[in-house]
Scaffold this motif. Structure first.
Motif, PDB file in Angstrom:
ATOM      1  N   LEU A 115     -21.686  17.393 -90.250  1.00  0.00           N
ATOM      2  CA  LEU A 115     -22.122  18.783 -90.284  1.00  0.00           C
ATOM      3  C   LEU A 115     -23.634  18.880 -90.078  1.00  0.00           C
ATOM      4  O   LEU A 115     -24.121  19.781 -89.408  1.00  0.00           O
ATOM      5  CB  LEU A 115     -21.733  19.435 -91.614  1.00  0.00           C
ATOM      6  CG  LEU A 115     -20.260  19.794 -91.765  1.00  0.00           C
ATOM      7  CD1 LEU A 115     -19.998  20.405 -93.123  1.00  0.00           C
ATOM      8  CD2 LEU A 115     -19.840  20.756 -90.669  1.00  0.00           C
TER       9      LEU A 115
ATOM     10  N   PRO B  45     -17.312  25.361 -81.804  1.00  0.00           N
ATOM     11  CA  PRO B  45     -17.704  24.676 -83.039  1.00  0.00           C
ATOM     12  C   PRO B  45     -16.723  23.582 -83.419  1.00  0.00           C
ATOM     13  O   PRO B  45     -17.114  22.531 -83.915  1.00  0.00           O
ATOM     14  CB  PRO B  45     -17.726  25.796 -84.084  1.00  0.00           C
ATOM     15  CG  PRO B  45     -16.890  26.879 -83.525  1.00  0.00           C
ATOM     16  CD  PRO B  45     -17.036  26.782 -82.036  1.00  0.00           C
ATOM     17  N   THR B  46     -15.420  23.832 -83.185  1.00  0.00           N
ATOM     18  CA  THR B  46     -14.419  22.825 -83.500  1.00  0.00           C
ATOM     19  C   THR B  46     -14.666  21.551 -82.706  1.00  0.00           C
ATOM     20  O   THR B  46     -14.619  20.442 -83.256  1.00  0.00           O
ATOM     21  CB  THR B  46     -13.022  23.375 -83.195  1.00  0.00           C
ATOM     22  OG1 THR B  46     -12.902  24.659 -83.793  1.00  0.00           O
ATOM     23  CG2 THR B  46     -11.945  22.462 -83.719  1.00  0.00           C
ATOM     24  N   GLY B  47     -14.938  21.726 -81.407  1.00  0.00           N
ATOM     25  CA  GLY B  47     -15.212  20.571 -80.568  1.00  0.00           C
ATOM     26  C   GLY B  47     -16.431  19.806 -81.044  1.00  0.00           C
ATOM     27  O   GLY B  47     -16.412  18.575 -81.128  1.00  0.00           O
ATOM     28  N   ILE B  48     -17.478  20.542 -81.413  1.00  0.00           N
ATOM     29  CA  ILE B  48     -18.711  19.900 -81.884  1.00  0.00           C
ATOM     30  C   ILE B  48     -18.439  19.077 -83.140  1.00  0.00           C
ATOM     31  O   ILE B  48     -18.749  17.887 -83.207  1.00  0.00           O
ATOM     32  CB  ILE B  48     -19.807  20.956 -82.169  1.00  0.00           C
ATOM     33  CG1 ILE B  48     -20.227  21.665 -80.877  1.00  0.00           C
ATOM     34  CG2 ILE B  48     -21.022  20.313 -82.820  1.00  0.00           C
ATOM     35  CD1 ILE B  48     -21.114  22.875 -81.111  1.00  0.00           C
ATOM     36  N   VAL B  49     -17.822  19.738 -84.154  1.00  0.00           N
ATOM     37  CA  VAL B  49     -17.581  19.046 -85.422  1.00  0.00           C
ATOM     38  C   VAL B  49     -16.662  17.846 -85.215  1.00  0.00           C
ATOM     39  O   VAL B  49     -16.911  16.762 -85.738  1.00  0.00           O
ATOM     40  CB  VAL B  49     -17.009  20.019 -86.486  1.00  0.00           C
ATOM     41  CG1 VAL B  49     -16.619  19.269 -87.743  1.00  0.00           C
ATOM     42  CG2 VAL B  49     -18.034  21.087 -86.825  1.00  0.00           C
ATOM     43  N   SER B  50     -15.600  18.027 -84.407  1.00  0.00           N
ATOM     44  CA  SER B  50     -14.666  16.920 -84.148  1.00  0.00           C
ATOM     45  C   SER B  50     -15.395  15.709 -83.585  1.00  0.00           C
ATOM     46  O   SER B  50     -15.257  14.591 -84.089  1.00  0.00           O
ATOM     47  CB  SER B  50     -13.595  17.343 -83.146  1.00  0.00           C
ATOM     48  OG  SER B  50     -12.764  18.321 -83.699  1.00  0.00           O
ATOM     49  N   ALA B  51     -16.167  15.960 -82.530  1.00  0.00           N
ATOM     50  CA  ALA B  51     -16.827  14.856 -81.835  1.00  0.00           C
ATOM     51  C   ALA B  51     -17.864  14.189 -82.735  1.00  0.00           C
ATOM     52  O   ALA B  51     -17.926  12.961 -82.825  1.00  0.00           O
ATOM     53  CB  ALA B  51     -17.470  15.350 -80.549  1.00  0.00           C
ATOM     54  N   GLU B  52     -18.675  15.020 -83.457  1.00  0.00           N
ATOM     55  CA  GLU B  52     -19.707  14.458 -84.330  1.00  0.00           C
ATOM     56  C   GLU B  52     -19.060  13.667 -85.471  1.00  0.00           C
ATOM     57  O   GLU B  52     -19.535  12.595 -85.839  1.00  0.00           O
ATOM     58  CB  GLU B  52     -20.599  15.567 -84.914  1.00  0.00           C
ATOM     59  CG  GLU B  52     -21.480  16.267 -83.898  1.00  0.00           C
ATOM     60  CD  GLU B  52     -22.619  15.393 -83.376  1.00  0.00           C
ATOM     61  OE1 GLU B  52     -22.849  14.333 -83.959  1.00  0.00           O
ATOM     62  OE2 GLU B  52     -23.249  15.777 -82.383  1.00  0.00           O
ATOM     63  N   TYR B  53     -17.955  14.228 -85.989  1.00  0.00           N
ATOM     64  CA  TYR B  53     -17.260  13.564 -87.095  1.00  0.00           C
ATOM     65  C   TYR B  53     -16.722  12.204 -86.642  1.00  0.00           C
ATOM     66  O   TYR B  53     -16.806  11.209 -87.365  1.00  0.00           O
ATOM     67  CB  TYR B  53     -16.135  14.455 -87.597  1.00  0.00           C
ATOM     68  CG  TYR B  53     -15.420  13.913 -88.795  1.00  0.00           C
ATOM     69  CD1 TYR B  53     -15.974  14.035 -90.061  1.00  0.00           C
ATOM     70  CD2 TYR B  53     -14.200  13.278 -88.672  1.00  0.00           C
ATOM     71  CE1 TYR B  53     -15.327  13.535 -91.169  1.00  0.00           C
ATOM     72  CE2 TYR B  53     -13.540  12.774 -89.765  1.00  0.00           C
ATOM     73  CZ  TYR B  53     -14.105  12.900 -91.015  1.00  0.00           C
ATOM     74  OH  TYR B  53     -13.471  12.403 -92.110  1.00  0.00           O
TER      75      TYR B  53
END
Lengths: 281, 281, 281, 281
Positions: free
Chosen positions: B146, B228-236
């Motif tokens: 996050l 945002p989902t794509g961002i969080v998924s990839a960063e996670y």
């Protein structure tokens, strides 16, 4: 006033307006930002009838102050760039003009509803000041991911619209006028409202069979939301991996060339990469 | 009471209040947790008018009991820490104070509506007891993800708000007062309700053209939720890969039967699947 | 009837009821599946008043037929397992009993509303027949991913509830009774409706400030939906990658031990891994 | 007209209708596309009562023009393929027929409501022209990902429906008729509306306990939306990685064989891969 002095004065003004790296340039940007936000709030408050009738004079004067400030800024920008025509026809040039003139036109034609709202375009000017693209990271991973998945998302949206039209037509046949499905366009509207899981409830199925079809539409919409998310996630991850190896140390700064207006020069650049003009005259 | 004894008593109290590893410390935490939850339920029930008029005395007494308990806890915390000033000005110190005093103030000024609700802040105290961050995993993968995507999500949310203001202004011009679009702020509110796919239906477009624009807003909102989902998924995923080193659970284990030598038994198997021999004689 | 013959008969019945690999066992499963679905449709139709008054006798007789069939199945299951007590107290044993008895009880006490609905539990029996877990793939990647992210999702949901209580309390203070925010529990309910982007519209803010807070709640809800999705995506991807290298050739089948009822034996297993009982007597 | 000339004329017509690679073929496709979209808009406008009464004659004549054009196209397609029966019974053959005949039937039986809507099927014909699958990328990563996760998504949707039936039944017991929960099917419909976060608000819980259960349903729906998204994301990422190594240079084009109608031939192919017929006679 002799010529070299005037040239110096113009170059100085150019620096203040177009560059955010000097203290004065930064101050200019902050004042501009505050003015824009204040003007947006004014446009909003003006549309609230009870507020407008109560504080009409205050709103009118404030709007004139802001309009004159924006006019001065527009003239300053026109003077300081070497090719004013290029600025006038650029994206931000048009936005600047459109968001400044409504008040002047209202002098001649009276307050036209639609014109007043044109001022909401001032919002777009915020992007210039914030130079938002920079915050997206040096490699612009997100924009690249969106660009890479653009065609796929278009096909996806196109499919969603086709589904909405066909299912909307079916619902128009099943449900009568009483439930709100008065025409095919209205039914398609309902179908989009349902597929996207917005669900206003202004139109909703009343017959058991209509509710059954609606349930299928909902579960469909609930399921297919996974598709764009999946695409963006995967593409974003791919872009992130791809940009791992690159050298990202050289930063691009926010100053712009006084000759050709091109931006994003390398830090430490002395000459414009586009036209060869010296950057700090 | 001599000094060493007092010091011992203070150290003991400190252990009970601040540490959860001793049995007494654990008991203290559980009692505190139950008290907080009970007090939250009391605040909630008190706001239900029919309940409040019926059981006013019970609610009043319970609230006093809880307020006194919290006061004692506050004093105990003040005594046992070495630097009381630091505790008073800390985040939890302020929360503790704000969630305890409303009842005392109501003695002087009478029951003020807004003050009573301050007690809902007690909820935040739960986080201290549960030490929730610990449960997020030793590597805090989620928080790291996050944090890494913070700037990108901010830019995204900022863009969403700009879109909402511009599209809201357009809808204000298209739709009249009858459909609920009475002012630009109301239209922007409608636009956020639609973009986020919440869709109350308190304001909804009535004209065909308004419904057309609304459909575009919905599909836009449906599409951009992917970002945002794509961002969080990839960063996670990146964070997870970075913090690797854990053991993976294996379904079939490698032990072999002492009788028939067959391998790959289920985890937890007591008998050989092949010959029925006991596996751990 | 001599004893060995009876034992053979019992073993044969056990095979039919508990195993889906023989033709007769498969036929039994399909008949059971159809009966369950038919009985669920009956329960549903019975609740539709206009339908119930019209076809009351048909529904009553059908329900008796299904109840008797389920009773026979329950008795058959009781007879064929070696430890009937274990079956009776197992999850599916309780479901079987609860979904069969309502009709018998209605004989004594008359048709009780709540009891009739107990029959909807029959739905859970479908899971036993379909042995759904098998379809999730031999490695159960999805279940593993959900299990691995269980704690994180719990913390996430807990945080969502805390946010809902605090924001709900704030909205209770801002909005009056007219908009539907009559008590803190009702406001918390509204906040959950909004955070999850469901948005019924039965309660919706009426004041400008309330709409402002509501907009923040919506954007918050729109943003935090990315968190569980990101967690599940990343964990699922991790599990998929982890299971790539393992030997996945050994399948676990659906037969169950006649002694201890444990399931998921290795294909080709001759003895129960749990109690050592021979699987095909 | 001698025979070889006629055969040439048929081959030429085949090329125009079935192939998009020649200029005339491209022109044919564009005209067809525009006609279909125009006809869809006509069907929609016809359903708007105020529009229909005003411009009835215009709509009627336009519909006849389009119907005759589609009839000519249907006949041309029938003539140019070698096996007309195969075309008539193919998916697009049936769509073509169904979307053309309603106007003819209305001559005999008068304007039947449901028949007119059949024309909305013309939308499906767009897919043939656009040959949309091509845009999904040469490797069809998305379709592969969806296919790979098909079983998992089915199990997921099945589970959602089971949850909806059980929770719907519970809500039917808790809430009375006043709130709209008049029967179990209606309650299940409400549960799907809530689980998928659509939230019309036509049915919404009124009792505190009902609102409590509804909150659980919402949070559940908010949480489980992560599952299909996670599956598609991970599978899509897997497919993307898998297709990295493959040779993707050979493109498949949109021409179709005049003998067996099979499509997607390799660029530069001279003979049909399916029946060996020469592709450009």
């Amino acid at each position: 006033m002799d010529k070299p002095k005037k040239r110096y004065w113009k170059a100085r003004l150019h620096e203040i307006i177009y560059e955010a790296d000097t203290p004065v340039g930064k101050l200019f940007d902050i004042i501009l930002l505050v003015t824009i936000i204040a003007s947006i709030i004014l446009v909003m408050l003006e549309s609230v009838k009870t507020f407008d009738t109560k504080y009409h004079d205050f709103l009118n004067i404030s709007e004139w102050v802001i309009t004159i400030l924006f006019t001065l800024e527009y003239i300053a920008r026109l003077i300081t760039v070497k090719k004013p025509y290029k600025y006038v026809t650029s994206f931000y040039g048009i936005i600047d003009l459109l968001s400044t003139i409504p008040k002047y036109i209202s002098l001649v034609f009276g307050g036209i509803h639609a014109l007043a709202a044109l001022r909401a375009l001032r919002l777009l000017r915020i992007f210039r000041i914030l130079k938002l693209v920079r915050y997206l990271g040096a490699s612009n991973t997100l924009l690249k991911a969106l660009k890479a998945s653009r065609v796929k998302i278009s096909v996806f949206l196109f499919t969603v619209i086709i589904i909405a039209i066909i299912l909307g037509t079916i619902m128009y046949l099943i449900e009568g006028d009483e439930a709100g499905f008065t025409s095919i366009p209205a039914s398609v509207y309902w179908c989009i409202v349902t597929l996207t899981t917005v669900g206003y409830g202004d139109i909703s199925p009343a017959t058991p069979f209509g509710q059954f079809i609606a349930s299928i539409v909902m579960i469909l919409g609930y399921g297919i939301i996974a598709v764009p998310t999946g695409i963006v996630s995967a593409e974003y991850a791919t872009q992130t991996r791809a940009s791992k190896g690159k050298d990202e140390n050289v930063q691009l700064n926010s100053q712009s060339c006084s000759n050709c207006l091109s931006e994003k020069h390398r830090d430490g650049a002395e000459f414009c990469y586009n036209c060869g003009e010296k950057l700090h005259p």
